[in-house]
Design a protein around this motif. Structure first.
Motif, PDB file in Angstrom:
ATOM      1  N   PHE A  49       0.835  -1.207   0.000  1.00  0.00           N
ATOM      2  CA  PHE A  49       0.000   0.000   0.000  1.00  0.00           C
ATOM      3  C   PHE A  49       0.868   1.254   0.000  1.00  0.00           C
ATOM      4  CE2 PHE A  49      -2.488   3.318   2.132  1.00  0.00           C
ATOM      5  CZ  PHE A  49      -3.636   3.315   1.368  1.00  0.00           C
ATOM      6  N   GLY A  50       1.949   1.232   0.787  1.00  0.00           N
ATOM      7  CA  GLY A  50       2.854   2.379   0.842  1.00  0.00           C
ATOM      8  C   GLY A  50       3.530   2.635  -0.486  1.00  0.00           C
ATOM      9  N   ALA A  51       3.930   1.548  -1.167  1.00  0.00           N
ATOM     10  CA  ALA A  51       4.573   1.684  -2.476  1.00  0.00           C
ATOM     11  C   ALA A  51       3.594   2.234  -3.510  1.00  0.00           C
ATOM     12  CB  ALA A  51       5.118   0.334  -2.932  1.00  0.00           C
ATOM     13  N   VAL A  52       2.351   1.761  -3.454  1.00  0.00           N
ATOM     14  CA  VAL A  52       1.321   2.233  -4.389  1.00  0.00           C
ATOM     15  C   VAL A  52       0.959   3.689  -4.091  1.00  0.00           C
ATOM     16  CG1 VAL A  52      -1.074   1.922  -5.132  1.00  0.00           C
ATOM     17  CG2 VAL A  52       0.390  -0.073  -4.790  1.00  0.00           C
ATOM     18  N   LEU A  53       1.032   4.055  -2.811  1.00  0.00           N
ATOM     19  CA  LEU A  53       0.672   5.412  -2.388  1.00  0.00           C
ATOM     20  C   LEU A  53       1.557   6.468  -3.048  1.00  0.00           C
ATOM     21  CD1 LEU A  53      -1.363   6.748  -0.425  1.00  0.00           C
ATOM     22  CD2 LEU A  53       0.438   6.705   1.310  1.00  0.00           C
ATOM     23  N   VAL A  54       2.775   6.081  -3.397  1.00  0.00           N
ATOM     24  CA  VAL A  54       3.696   7.014  -4.057  1.00  0.00           C
ATOM     25  C   VAL A  54       3.089   7.536  -5.357  1.00  0.00           C
ATOM     26  CG1 VAL A  54       5.961   7.242  -5.160  1.00  0.00           C
ATOM     27  CG2 VAL A  54       5.729   5.933  -3.040  1.00  0.00           C
ATOM     28  N   GLU A  67       8.012  16.641  -6.277  1.00  0.00           N
ATOM     29  CA  GLU A  67       9.143  17.552  -6.429  1.00  0.00           C
ATOM     30  C   GLU A  67       9.539  18.160  -5.090  1.00  0.00           C
ATOM     31  OE1 GLU A  67       8.062  20.421  -9.319  1.00  0.00           O
ATOM     32  OE2 GLU A  67       8.075  19.023 -11.014  1.00  0.00           O
ATOM     33  N   ASP A  68       8.552  18.584  -4.298  1.00  0.00           N
ATOM     34  CA  ASP A  68       8.842  19.168  -2.984  1.00  0.00           C
ATOM     35  C   ASP A  68       9.498  18.149  -2.057  1.00  0.00           C
ATOM     36  OD1 ASP A  68       7.772  21.561  -3.793  1.00  0.00           O
ATOM     37  OD2 ASP A  68       5.803  21.216  -2.886  1.00  0.00           O
ATOM     38  N   LEU A  69       8.953  16.946  -2.038  1.00  0.00           N
ATOM     39  CA  LEU A  69       9.479  15.909  -1.171  1.00  0.00           C
ATOM     40  C   LEU A  69      10.898  15.515  -1.584  1.00  0.00           C
ATOM     41  CD1 LEU A  69       8.883  14.097   1.224  1.00  0.00           C
ATOM     42  CD2 LEU A  69       7.810  12.461  -0.321  1.00  0.00           C
ATOM     43  N   PHE A 103       9.238   5.576  -3.023  1.00  0.00           N
ATOM     44  CA  PHE A 103       9.519   6.950  -3.456  1.00  0.00           C
ATOM     45  C   PHE A 103      10.939   7.074  -4.003  1.00  0.00           C
ATOM     46  CE2 PHE A 103      10.876  11.340  -2.747  1.00  0.00           C
ATOM     47  CZ  PHE A 103       9.873  12.020  -3.426  1.00  0.00           C
ATOM     48  N   LEU A 104      11.895   6.461  -3.317  1.00  0.00           N
ATOM     49  CA  LEU A 104      13.279   6.521  -3.786  1.00  0.00           C
ATOM     50  C   LEU A 104      13.427   5.852  -5.151  1.00  0.00           C
ATOM     51  CD1 LEU A 104      15.256   5.809  -0.486  1.00  0.00           C
ATOM     52  CD2 LEU A 104      15.288   7.919  -1.814  1.00  0.00           C
ATOM     53  N   VAL A 105      12.779   4.722  -5.310  1.00  0.00           N
ATOM     54  CA  VAL A 105      12.844   4.011  -6.592  1.00  0.00           C
ATOM     55  C   VAL A 105      12.136   4.816  -7.682  1.00  0.00           C
ATOM     56  CG1 VAL A 105      12.118   1.934  -7.840  1.00  0.00           C
ATOM     57  CG2 VAL A 105      13.053   1.739  -5.528  1.00  0.00           C
ATOM     58  N   ASN A 106      11.006   5.417  -7.334  1.00  0.00           N
ATOM     59  CA  ASN A 106      10.237   6.206  -8.293  1.00  0.00           C
ATOM     60  C   ASN A 106      11.024   7.411  -8.798  1.00  0.00           C
ATOM     61  OD1 ASN A 106       8.166   8.698  -8.649  1.00  0.00           O
ATOM     62  ND2 ASN A 106       7.175   6.794  -9.305  1.00  0.00           N
ATOM     63  N   GLN A 107      11.808   8.021  -7.911  1.00  0.00           N
ATOM     64  CA  GLN A 107      12.527   9.242  -8.262  1.00  0.00           C
ATOM     65  C   GLN A 107      13.933   8.984  -8.792  1.00  0.00           C
ATOM     66  OE1 GLN A 107      11.207  12.552  -8.039  1.00  0.00           O
ATOM     67  NE2 GLN A 107       9.363  11.300  -7.890  1.00  0.00           N
ATOM     68  N   MET A 108      14.560   7.884  -8.343  1.00  0.00           N
ATOM     69  CA  MET A 108      15.971   7.682  -8.667  1.00  0.00           C
ATOM     70  C   MET A 108      16.259   6.355  -9.361  1.00  0.00           C
ATOM     71  SD  MET A 108      17.573   9.138  -5.078  1.00  0.00           S
ATOM     72  CE  MET A 108      19.267   9.059  -5.681  1.00  0.00           C
ATOM     73  N   GLY A 109      15.237   5.551  -9.596  1.00  0.00           N
ATOM     74  CA  GLY A 109      15.452   4.290 -10.291  1.00  0.00           C
ATOM     75  C   GLY A 109      16.312   3.313  -9.496  1.00  0.00           C
ATOM     76  N   TRP A 110      17.261   2.675 -10.177  1.00  0.00           N
ATOM     77  CA  TRP A 110      18.120   1.688  -9.516  1.00  0.00           C
ATOM     78  C   TRP A 110      18.987   2.314  -8.437  1.00  0.00           C
ATOM     79  CZ3 TRP A 110      17.133  -3.219  -9.763  1.00  0.00           C
ATOM     80  CH2 TRP A 110      16.486  -3.730 -10.886  1.00  0.00           C
ATOM     81  N   ASN A 111      19.400   3.566  -8.647  1.00  0.00           N
ATOM     82  CA  ASN A 111      20.167   4.259  -7.604  1.00  0.00           C
ATOM     83  C   ASN A 111      19.337   4.430  -6.336  1.00  0.00           C
ATOM     84  OD1 ASN A 111      22.485   4.549  -9.158  1.00  0.00           O
ATOM     85  ND2 ASN A 111      21.836   6.512 -10.013  1.00  0.00           N
ATOM     86  N   GLY A 112      18.045   4.699  -6.518  1.00  0.00           N
ATOM     87  CA  GLY A 112      17.150   4.822  -5.376  1.00  0.00           C
ATOM     88  C   GLY A 112      16.981   3.509  -4.642  1.00  0.00           C
TER      89      GLY A 112
END
Length: 215
Positions: free
Chosen positions: A34-39, A48-50, A117-126
């Motif tokens: 649920f948390g992953a989907v919430l992103v 962008e703010d986060l 969120f990290l994966v969504n914004q930074m991909g594999w680096n996230g």
């Protein structure tokens, strides 16, 4: 002999609480999902703010400008003891034990959202960054939360069964409550290890990864 006794005790505990453990772990996994989907429900400006504030934190980590390891240790330990302590107290309260499930679900949401969120914004680096920043301490914290959650729910259900359902059976509170206290003491000991990892190991790993990503 002592190791065999401890092994038998753990095996019996897991067997007696197997249904509770299963339900709690499924609930925790549902929270992660649920948390992953919430992103994905966040708007572009919110993301962008986060991510801006997250970048600010990463910059401070790479520059070594975060709080001292001793301060991080105290904050981490206090936070996790409060969280598990609340579940422990809810187990004693009897009527409050359903809130334990909510707390575990919320913990799953936090973990799932952080990684997502990290994966969504930074991909594999996230993904790599979330692994070094969240995994080391949660390797200890999550099992403790599940353990205390199961013990608290089991203790509360035992009180309900003894007090309200089987009133004719003699209720010996002292030995059961003593084990309940020992379970929390063991949890605090493991949380101390988790706080040490979060304060002294995770920041160094994060700094290494952030530096390599930046370069």
């Amino acid at each position: 002999m002592r190791n065999r006794f401890s092994s038998n005790l753990i095996t019996r505990h897991i067997r007696d609480y197997s249904s509770i453990y299963t339900f709690i772990m499924v609930l925790f996994l549902m929270g992660i999902i649920f948390g992953a989907v919430l992103v994905n429900s966040l708007s572009a400006p919110q993301k962008e703010d986060l991510f801006y504030y997250l970048n600010q934190y990463f910059t401070k980590v790479s520059a070594g400008e975060t709080a001292s390891s001793e301060e991080l240790f105290k904050l981490s330990l206090l936070h996790n003891i409060k969280f598990t302590g609340l579940m422990w107290v809810l187990g004693i309260s009897i009527i409050g034990f359903p809130l334990i499930f909510i707390l575990i679900f919320i913990k799953g949401i936090v973990v799932g959202f952080s990684v997502g969120f990290l994966v969504n914004q930074m991909g594999w680096n996230g993904l790599l960054l979330s692994f070094v920043s969240l995994f080391p301490q949660n390797l200890f914290i999550i099992p403790v939360i599940i353990f205390i959650g199961a013990c608290s729910v089991g203790f509360s259900m035992m009180l309900i069964r003894k007090i309200f359902i089987r009133k004719s059976i003699t209720f010996q509170l002292t030995p059961i409550f003593s084990k309940y206290i020992l379970a929390f003491i063991a949890a605090v000991a493991i949380l101390t290890i988790a706080a040490s990892v979060e304060a002294y190991i995770a920041p160094a790993l994060m700094k290494t990864i952030i530096t390599s990503i930046s370069n």
